[in-house]
Scaffold this motif. Sequence first.
Motif, PDB file in Angstrom:
ATOM      1  N   GLY A 160       0.778  -1.226   0.000  1.00 28.72           N
ATOM      2  CA  GLY A 160       0.000   0.000   0.000  1.00 28.72           C
ATOM      3  C   GLY A 160       0.814   1.283   0.000  1.00 28.72           C
ATOM      4  N   THR A 161       2.123   1.193   0.254  1.00 30.04           N
ATOM      5  CA  THR A 161       2.947   2.401   0.280  1.00 30.04           C
ATOM      6  C   THR A 161       3.414   2.758  -1.127  1.00 30.04           C
ATOM      7  N   HIS A 162       3.911   3.998  -1.279  1.00 30.76           N
ATOM      8  CA  HIS A 162       4.478   4.423  -2.557  1.00 30.76           C
ATOM      9  C   HIS A 162       5.655   3.520  -2.941  1.00 30.76           C
ATOM     10  N   GLY A 163       6.494   3.174  -1.979  1.00 33.39           N
ATOM     11  CA  GLY A 163       7.657   2.332  -2.253  1.00 33.39           C
ATOM     12  C   GLY A 163       7.292   0.952  -2.760  1.00 33.39           C
ATOM     13  N   TRP A 164       6.147   0.429  -2.358  1.00 35.00           N
ATOM     14  CA  TRP A 164       5.673  -0.888  -2.775  1.00 35.00           C
ATOM     15  C   TRP A 164       5.186  -0.879  -4.223  1.00 35.00           C
ATOM     16  N   GLN A 165       4.713   0.263  -4.677  1.00 36.75           N
ATOM     17  CA  GLN A 165       4.128   0.349  -6.016  1.00 36.75           C
ATOM     18  C   GLN A 165       5.187   0.176  -7.099  1.00 36.75           C
ATOM     19  N   LEU A 166       4.742  -0.353  -8.226  1.00 35.12           N
ATOM     20  CA  LEU A 166       5.615  -0.440  -9.389  1.00 35.12           C
ATOM     21  C   LEU A 166       5.952   0.961  -9.879  1.00 35.12           C
ATOM     22  N   GLN A 167       7.140   1.124 -10.437  1.00 36.24           N
ATOM     23  CA  GLN A 167       7.541   2.404 -11.018  1.00 36.24           C
ATOM     24  C   GLN A 167       6.458   2.805 -12.029  1.00 36.24           C
ATOM     25  N   THR A 168       6.084   4.060 -12.042  1.00 36.26           N
ATOM     26  CA  THR A 168       4.914   4.544 -12.787  1.00 36.26           C
ATOM     27  C   THR A 168       4.876   4.099 -14.244  1.00 36.26           C
TER      28      THR A 168
END
Length: 175
Positions: A71-79
Amino acid sequence: MRKILLVIDMQNDFIDAALGSREAEAIVDAVKEKIRSYPAENVIATMDTHGENYMDTQEGRNLPVMHCIRGTHGWQLQTDVAELLRHAKIYEKPSFGSMKLAEELKKLSEKEEIELELIGLCTDICVVSNALLLKAAMPEVKISVDAACCAGVTVEKHRAALETMRSCQIHIVND
């Protein structure tokens, strides 16, 4: 022969956040080009996925850096990578390698002839772990790693992981 691309952990925390590096940032464009070179239905991705209790896990005790917390920004795939993977099957994994990914690809390999190519982060942890799991599950399937689309924790560890995979009959290209 169906050639499948496995995009390993192209998440913000491994590129330019908690565990990021210049080398990881440098491969993003090459990773995007590689993804574009495959039919969308032949691209699969993984995401390192941890919970708030990460520091209480064995991994957290050995690598005490909070990262890829669901759920964090760091967990997300690069845009840009996320946009290219919008139709891909994504496996969340709580550790370095994905047993579920290996099991499902093994089943697929029993139905049709496949070849696998891995790219992503980090060469010396999750890429090598998944490559070796896949090789153990499917010793007769050709598995390759595009070194130009991978980065390790350090340049030295990247090189060492490539050599380990090469020793285990995983084909290394663009080295």
